[in-house]
Write an enzyme that holds these catalytic residues in place. Structure first.
Site, PDB file in Angstrom:
ATOM      1  N   GLY A 149       4.768  -3.943  -3.721  1.00 30.06           N
ATOM      2  CA  GLY A 149       2.855  -3.318  -3.073  1.00 30.06           C
ATOM      3  C   GLY A 149       3.420  -2.019  -2.569  1.00 30.06           C
ATOM      4  O   GLY A 149       4.367  -1.505  -2.445  1.00 30.06           O
ATOM      5  N   CYS A 150       1.978  -1.354  -2.229  1.00 33.12           N
ATOM      6  CA  CYS A 150       1.589  -0.221  -2.493  1.00 33.12           C
ATOM      7  C   CYS A 150       2.652   0.599  -1.251  1.00 33.12           C
ATOM      8  O   CYS A 150       2.709   1.224  -0.941  1.00 33.12           O
ATOM      9  CB  CYS A 150       0.304   0.407  -2.401  1.00 33.12           C
ATOM     10  SG  CYS A 150      -0.873  -0.578  -1.507  1.00 33.12           S
ATOM     11  N   TYR A 151       1.729  -0.115   0.366  1.00 29.75           N
ATOM     12  CA  TYR A 151       2.932   0.224   1.283  1.00 29.75           C
ATOM     13  C   TYR A 151       3.889   0.240   1.400  1.00 29.75           C
ATOM     14  O   TYR A 151       4.737   0.502   2.136  1.00 29.75           O
ATOM     15  CB  TYR A 151       2.223  -0.549   2.461  1.00 29.75           C
ATOM     16  CG  TYR A 151       0.415  -0.071   3.131  1.00 29.75           C
ATOM     17  CD1 TYR A 151       0.117   1.322   3.262  1.00 29.75           C
ATOM     18  CD2 TYR A 151      -0.880  -1.477   3.051  1.00 29.75           C
ATOM     19  CE1 TYR A 151      -0.918   1.034   3.905  1.00 29.75           C
ATOM     20  CE2 TYR A 151      -2.167  -0.795   3.763  1.00 29.75           C
ATOM     21  CZ  TYR A 151      -1.915   0.449   3.536  1.00 29.75           C
ATOM     22  OH  TYR A 151      -3.147   1.220   3.855  1.00 29.75           O
ATOM     23  N   THR A 152       5.126  -1.595   0.809  1.00 30.36           N
ATOM     24  CA  THR A 152       6.119  -1.664   0.774  1.00 30.36           C
ATOM     25  C   THR A 152       7.023  -0.529  -0.005  1.00 30.36           C
ATOM     26  O   THR A 152       7.745  -0.393   0.988  1.00 30.36           O
ATOM     27  CB  THR A 152       6.244  -2.853   0.150  1.00 30.36           C
ATOM     28  OG1 THR A 152       5.317  -2.991  -1.588  1.00 30.36           O
ATOM     29  CG2 THR A 152       5.390  -4.021   1.264  1.00 30.36           C
ATOM     30  N   CYS A 154       6.250   2.110  -0.285  1.00 27.95           N
ATOM     31  CA  CYS A 154       6.321   3.434   0.314  1.00 27.95           C
ATOM     32  C   CYS A 154       7.126   3.256   1.917  1.00 27.95           C
ATOM     33  O   CYS A 154       8.120   4.362   2.224  1.00 27.95           O
ATOM     34  CB  CYS A 154       5.051   3.668   0.790  1.00 27.95           C
ATOM     35  SG  CYS A 154       5.132   6.417   1.257  1.00 27.95           S
TER      36      CYS A 154
END
Lengths: 346, 346, 346, 346
Positions: A149-152, A154
């Site tokens: 995922g995107c948040y993950t 980062c």
């Protein structure tokens, strides 16, 4: 030439995949899958692709696509990929799933946080978590990659070396994340209208966001302990970009140089991870349009905490760019092929 | 490998030149000139270039640079290039000037609109106006190219075929232009602060903007008559992009197909000019980050006017991209080398 | 205390009506009509009204509302108000319609441009066009006021004195308008999503926008001739504000002072119209949140044209503010009651 | 009529003071002090005030102003107010200082964090910290009020009841704050240019921001212990608004209802503090233009932490609005006089 098919090609992540694969010298997109726009010219959905992509949108028939493609990207809602998956598909083609279906090893955790039944749990074990800088060797051999995922992406990469080396007390880790609005997708919802997002900032999914268990699982592997943390996403009035600000207590006295050495140990040779100069903090604009992760930290002796900061472009390293990086690994290409994108400023 | 030097490398247009030349396989930037940041690492001025550009900023000594470079780009304030120019420089190197110093053939017009004395008018005649799609052959042979302005590139190309073919009454031509804020440069002025530009739109330089005579001169060549027109720029709260909306009375009854045929005659084979499908109007977002010019028109039988619309990225086709396109022409490279940039959306 | 009912209270114009009426010392909102949110607390739809408005949303039963209210505001889609209108309603209450249903005197023009059948054309003649500064006396006596459109308010007021005094050639009038996104309403459409509007500008409804005949009719009354003009709206990435830039040829030689005297003649005593100092052009930010119209002009002797510029807040003077101004007139209150809002900057 | 003088009237906070005092029925602004714009018409600096404020800017002669004004507001850089202060001034007039000069009781802490010498420490003891909801009674009697900082107002009020009641472990408190750009002031700096802020988010002043000791001092009074915490501000691409997300470990098991009861105990009768419905989190847009503080919390049993969220308009409750609220208290007016501003949406 690698024949690539995309299911979900007209979402924002799908659109970014098209942009990146169009500029990749070893790939050819042979299937623009989009349930909503079947038979419509792709460039009518995304006019930026006018005269660049001439093809029409196709359906999401993964079996037929598997006959034609060397690799399938699924940029689809949660549950779709799991519902279509079978051995016959993986026998014929490689698959990179941008949804969450194969990211979490414990199917109960998946079903609890996502609120849906997993339709093909038998493939979870085989799936490799496609965080390239961490799982590079396994990705090279994989048939099925779960693109993070995107948040993950980062959140994990920003804290990973410190978790791995045991420098921080994992029970104190707090992740405060800020994302541009493309992360919310292209669905027509009032809450994503221009006038609702513009000139506004808010937290959402507080102590309940689905990326939480994914971050906990991966950082748990790094720290070799069970990790439970707070993750709070915020919606920011900008198109692209994720910034995370992470807080943790230090387990021993260290200097900035000590910490920098730890990051260098893990990321010193990474093309896409830039540990910035001391005192320079990540800004999302500096990675926009690129596959870079910018990271830095600040130690606070007053509170004995370290503040870790990381920035990515959510649609590139947080989705399509990392998917292409995974594809490069899976096909034995140079890992940065088609991804040496210079960030655009302003 | 073409050795390129940039004077004014830390303005927004200069920064975009660095981005484009960094990704160009035939060039190497050997000089990052910036009077304001001499001896500072370039990547400290533009952190997006961290680990991509390692060099420090140098001064603006054009003579010394001419000894080292195959081509010099000047992205400098009006008057600078003219003040430094001499035959010795052009004898050693090619020069692409992104300022207005050599764009206008009549030095009196230049001096009147810009309010400064021209320091080397003897080179005006030699200079080729670098609007690639119009002056391609002359550019190939040029030593000194005057790179067109951002508004002018968009304004001219949008109306050029109709002016050339005599379809519109040039005395009725009105150009209403809208630009993103990067066009205002990186100077620290109150009027360019975030809070002054955001949530705001305004006209400026009404009936007085310096790009007016440049547009008039070039469209005059096309129409083979003296052209006097209204040009009104507006400042829009966005980083990049120019949209022009142009109005003119038609000199004879024509259909959309007739008009489309005229655009096809001039632009049908142009890589960077996209005449859109009927009913689809240009949007700046669709060309962002790319060298494209998107154009379309609407005929209004009620008023017998044609409304022409064009969109570019002001920093690419309106500045650095066109400069690179000119360089490609001057060095016999494929015109689109290093410029096949796919527009980024969103 | 004037009892006011709003039908369509949860659109952006309806929301602004609530904001203004809440701060108006002579009114009390007794009906928050919203077909989409019946029985939901109004403050749950617009959280800014938490603890300010306690009421729940009601339906759009205009007959029942007419029994209770002294004035009804309809901020509803085109056709709704006309479909509900009957003599019984106007016999009981005053009505201010923010839709276009009663703005255009020629029902054929209305039906052609709006593409719907008018369900109560018998009231068109009675309806007063609620452009307060022009039709003040008629509004005072009206039962039914057609509140002008946002673009039209700004477009008409900006040119009105010059049209009235015959200074400009009406056949040359071109209106290039730019609007913030709240003008597009709160409907969930892909084209109004944050990521589609942000960092983008486009023209739309070119030579086809429904506000065109309304502007033509009103300026035709002023000029006492049939007016046909070009009107081009553009969507700007900001929440509020309309800027119009209008071009026309002058019919005789005049100076700026002459023109200013004409504006002073019509607007010199108007509270809400500010003719700016020479050389200062309207900016939407300077009127944001207020009922002001800022106007200025620039004469261009080179082309013999005058460029007129006007700015309003589309939700205030372009919708809810003017509606309240109309209400004040209809009820004999001071015209600026509840509307002395100081523009908010930044 | 209270005669009010403003020193620093042309900064953003000063401009907001003018907006609020202009709409306040008991005050008259008699002095628009602005060192940068002396003798210039105020409305030329802020065109939104055209025809509303006719006066010219004056200098910053506080002594002369003290002879004329009933209250002086100083919206000036750190150190200015302290350098001008003397007993003669306070003997003649009340003073509300929007800078930090009198906010911190320990002059050593002030001098260390602000890096300047305090020129009038003898007044620090007398100064009342103007957080109205906390120090209301002392403010009523004060001659000199230190108006709290923007971040601090939001940070303190969001956590205050829990600190006061001992529900949270103060050593675990982390404040992650996000601010619009008007908080950075109207100074012409590259870092505040539109193109640098737009489409970007970054942390700054990490573990070093000057508002930290102010928050620590005030929350220390509440908790009756020494508080040391992490405070991290972020710059968000919007004009107005501050959102804080605060994390702390709970000292005992509590339910949401327990926590809500605590907030109600302290804020239940406060006009300007709105504790939202369960599950509704603060958004800056919902308080824009108003003096409200919106607060809510989320308990996370997984981590035993509470996440507190608060939102204000940084220029209103975070600066000018609170200053007017303080003035109302000091002059015995209703506390909300001139401040019943309905938030503007969108």
């Amino acid at each position: 030439m690698i024949k690539a098919g995309i299911i979900g090609a007209t979402g924002y992540a799908g659109g970014e995949l098209v942009r990146l694969l169009t500029g990749h010298k070893n790939t050819e997109v042979i299937w623009y899958g989009s349930r909503s726009y079947i038979d419509k010219k792709y460039a009518e959905v995304y006019q930026n692709m006018f005269r660049i992509v001439e093809e029409k949108c196709l359906d999401d028939n993964m079996e037929e696509l598997a006959d034609q493609a060397d690799v399938i990207f699924t940029a689809t809602p949660q549950g779709f990929c799991a519902s279509m998956m079978k051995e016959e598909i993986l026998a014929k083609t490689k698959l990179i799933d941008l949804s969450a279906d194969y990211r979490i090893k414990d199917v109960n955790v998946y079903e609890k946080w996502y609120g849906i039944e997993h339709k093909s749990p038998q493939f979870i074990k085989e799936a490799v978590y496609g965080l390239c800088e961490v799982n590079r060797d396994d990705i090279r051999k994989a048939r099925l990659v779960a693109n993070p995922g995107c948040y993950t992406t980062c959140s994990i990469l920003t804290a990973y070396p410190l978790a791995k080396e045991g420098l921080i007390d994992m029970s104190t880790l707090i992740i405060d994340a800020k994302s541009g609005t493309s992360g919310a997708g292209r669905g027509a919802k009032v809450s994503n209208l221009y006038c609702e997002v513009n000139e506004n900032i808010k937290a959402y999914g507080v102590a309940a966001h689905r990326h939480t268990p994914e971050i906990e699982e991966q950082l748990g592997y790094a720290a070799q302990e069970k990790v439970v943390l707070n993750f709070t996403p915020h919606l920011v009035p900008m198109n692209r970009g994720i910034l995370v600000t992470e807080y943790a207590s230090l387990k021993k006295r260290v200097t900035y140089e000590d910490v920098k050495a730890v990051y260098d140990k893990y990321y010193g040779k990474e093309y896409f991870i830039r540990f910035l100069e001391e005192g320079v903090y990540p800004e999302t604009k500096w990675v926009e349009g690129s596959n870079y992760v910018d990271i830095n930290v600040k130690l606070d002796p007053r509170t004995n905490r370290i503040i870790m900061m990381g920035a990515i472009d959510n649609l590139v390293k947080g989705a399509a760019g990392q998917a292409v990086q995974n594809m490069n690994l899976m096909f034995g290409l140079p890992e940065s092929e088609g991804l040496k994108l210079v960030p655009m400023f302003p």
